[in-house]
Design a protein around this motif. Structure first.
Motif, short mmCIF file in Angstrom:
data_model
loop_
_atom_site.label_atom_id
_atom_site.label_comp_id
_atom_site.label_asym_id
_atom_site.label_seq_id
_atom_site.Cartn_x
_atom_site.Cartn_y
_atom_site.Cartn_z
N SER A 1 0.83 -1.21 0.00
CA SER A 1 0.00 0.00 0.00
C SER A 1 0.86 1.25 0.00
O SER A 1 0.58 2.22 -0.72
N GLN A 2 1.92 1.25 0.79
CA GLN A 2 2.81 2.41 0.84
C GLN A 2 3.53 2.58 -0.50
O GLN A 2 3.75 3.72 -0.96
N LEU A 3 3.87 1.46 -1.12
CA LEU A 3 4.55 1.52 -2.42
C LEU A 3 3.68 2.19 -3.47
O LEU A 3 4.17 2.93 -4.33
N GLU A 4 2.39 1.96 -3.40
CA GLU A 4 1.46 2.54 -4.37
C GLU A 4 1.38 4.06 -4.26
O GLU A 4 0.99 4.73 -5.22
N THR A 5 1.73 4.61 -3.09
CA THR A 5 1.64 6.06 -2.90
C THR A 5 2.84 6.81 -3.48
O THR A 5 2.82 8.03 -3.58
N LEU A 6 3.88 6.07 -3.85
CA LEU A 6 5.08 6.71 -4.39
C LEU A 6 4.91 6.99 -5.88
O LEU A 6 4.36 6.18 -6.61
N SER A 7 5.39 8.12 -6.31
CA SER A 7 5.21 8.51 -7.71
C SER A 7 6.34 7.98 -8.58
O SER A 7 7.15 8.73 -9.13
N LEU A 8 6.39 6.65 -8.69
CA LEU A 8 7.38 6.02 -9.56
C LEU A 8 6.70 5.54 -10.83
O LEU A 8 5.53 5.13 -10.82
N SER A 9 7.43 5.59 -11.93
CA SER A 9 6.88 5.11 -13.19
C SER A 9 6.80 3.59 -13.19
O SER A 9 7.44 2.91 -12.37
N LYS A 10 6.02 3.06 -14.10
CA LYS A 10 5.89 1.61 -14.22
C LYS A 10 7.24 0.98 -14.55
O LYS A 10 7.56 -0.10 -14.05
N GLU A 11 8.03 1.67 -15.39
CA GLU A 11 9.34 1.16 -15.76
C GLU A 11 10.27 1.09 -14.55
O GLU A 11 11.02 0.12 -14.38
N GLU A 12 10.23 2.12 -13.70
CA GLU A 12 11.08 2.13 -12.50
C GLU A 12 10.68 1.01 -11.54
O GLU A 12 11.54 0.32 -10.97
N LEU A 13 9.38 0.83 -11.38
CA LEU A 13 8.90 -0.23 -10.49
C LEU A 13 9.28 -1.61 -11.02
O LEU A 13 9.69 -2.50 -10.26
N ASN A 14 9.15 -1.80 -12.33
CA ASN A 14 9.49 -3.09 -12.92
C ASN A 14 10.97 -3.40 -12.79
O ASN A 14 11.37 -4.55 -12.58
N ALA A 15 11.81 -2.36 -12.91
CA ALA A 15 13.26 -2.55 -12.77
C ALA A 15 13.59 -3.01 -11.34
O ALA A 15 14.40 -3.92 -11.14
N LEU A 16 12.96 -2.39 -10.35
CA LEU A 16 13.18 -2.79 -8.97
C LEU A 16 12.62 -4.18 -8.70
O LEU A 16 13.21 -4.98 -7.96
N ARG A 17 11.48 -4.46 -9.30
CA ARG A 17 10.87 -5.78 -9.12
C ARG A 17 11.77 -6.87 -9.65
O ARG A 17 11.96 -7.91 -9.02
N ARG A 18 12.37 -6.64 -10.83
CA ARG A 18 13.29 -7.64 -11.40
C ARG A 18 14.54 -7.77 -10.55
O ARG A 18 15.05 -8.88 -10.35
N LYS A 19 15.02 -6.65 -10.03
CA LYS A 19 16.25 -6.67 -9.22
C LYS A 19 16.06 -7.49 -7.97
O LYS A 19 16.98 -8.22 -7.55
N HIS A 20 14.89 -7.40 -7.36
CA HIS A 20 14.67 -8.06 -6.07
C HIS A 20 13.72 -9.24 -6.14
O HIS A 20 13.39 -9.83 -5.11
N SER A 21 13.32 -9.60 -7.35
CA SER A 21 12.44 -10.76 -7.55
C SER A 21 11.21 -10.72 -6.65
O SER A 21 10.89 -11.68 -5.94
N VAL A 22 10.54 -9.57 -6.66
CA VAL A 22 9.38 -9.37 -5.80
C VAL A 22 8.15 -9.12 -6.64
O VAL A 22 8.17 -8.32 -7.58
N ASP A 23 7.06 -9.81 -6.30
CA ASP A 23 5.77 -9.55 -6.93
C ASP A 23 5.04 -8.52 -6.09
O ASP A 23 4.63 -8.79 -4.96
N VAL A 24 4.87 -7.34 -6.62
CA VAL A 24 4.23 -6.25 -5.85
C VAL A 24 2.78 -6.05 -6.24
O VAL A 24 2.16 -5.11 -5.79
N SER A 25 2.24 -6.96 -7.02
CA SER A 25 0.85 -6.80 -7.44
C SER A 25 -0.11 -7.16 -6.31
O SER A 25 0.27 -7.81 -5.34
#
Length: 235
Positions: A211-235
């Motif tokens: 929920s806190q992650l959703e409040t940050l103004s990051l682009s989809k590309e930035e979020l996907n890059a972090l998701r790949r780096k840490h192998s985390v499903d944030v959906s």
């Protein structure tokens, strides 16, 4: 050079304890090791070999929870990790990250992982080279913001000490007072905390971080890059 000078007169071979030689040798066979020696009477002893190096095991009465293990240095720990997790899943139907046996989680930029066998021995597999030391020392880099340092310290706890609880506490303290940290660093800390929450069976904490992650103004590309780096499903 004189052969007499190069002759090894003393050879030390660590012996790891096991509760059952049959069960222990069978476990390591699953992972691609080859049994070169097995004795069941009058005492239990076994030797496994892979890559020109051996692991020795002996049945020890009264084996408890005291730590035992050794370090295995390999060309590429990630390649070995992917092989081991594949074989564990094929044999056990899952990749065990908790309990006994288990294998620690290995992130894309990590240089080591720990495999705990059926007797509780913890074997650390680490890549050759200096990168492993560089990753460890990253937490000591003074040119970091407080949150960046907390992320590095948490990674040290998680990847080197197998202490998810300490890693989680480190990030919780840092996220409680983010100060003037960038949204990218906050998002990275939250993603690591989500992964730790899932490992520690903390669904409420994982949901709060999402929920806190959703409040940050990051682009989809930035979020996907972090998701790949840490192998985390944030959906």
């Amino acid at each position: 050079m004189d052969n007499q000078q190069t002759k090894k007169e003393w050879i030390t071979t660590p012996i790891l304890p096991c509760t059952s030689i049959e069960e222990t040798l069978a476990f390591w066979e699953i992972l691609g090791y080859r049994i070169t020696y097995k004795l069941t009477r009058p005492y239990q002893y076994g030797i496994l070999e892979r890559g020109g190096y051996e692991l020795h095991f002996a049945r020890v009465k009264g084996t408890g929870s005291a730590y035992s293990g050794c370090l295995v240095t390999v060309t590429d720990a990630r390649t070995v990790y992917l092989e081991f997790t594949g074989k564990l899943k094929a044999s056990l139907g899952r990749v065990p990250n908790t309990g006994i046996p288990r294998i620690s989680r290995m992130k894309p930029d990590a240089t080591r992982f720990t495999l705990t066998d059926v007797s509780g021995n913890s074997i650390i597999f680490v890549s050759f080279g200096e990168k492993d030391e560089e990753v460890w020392q990253h937490a000591d880099n003074k040119n970091q913001s407080p949150l960046q340092k907390s992320i590095a310290v948490a990674a040290r706890f998680r990847d080197y000490k197998n202490d998810d609880m300490a890693a989680a506490k480190t990030l919780d303290v840092a996220l409680a007072r983010p100060g003037n940290e960038s949204n990218t660093d906050i998002a990275e800390a939250l993603m690591i905390r989500i992964e730790l929450a899932e490992s520690l069976n903390e669904p409420d904490r994982a949901a709060a971080c999402r929920s806190q992650l959703e409040t940050l103004s990051l682009s989809k590309e930035e979020l996907n890059a972090l998701r790949r780096k840490h192998s985390v499903d944030v959906s």
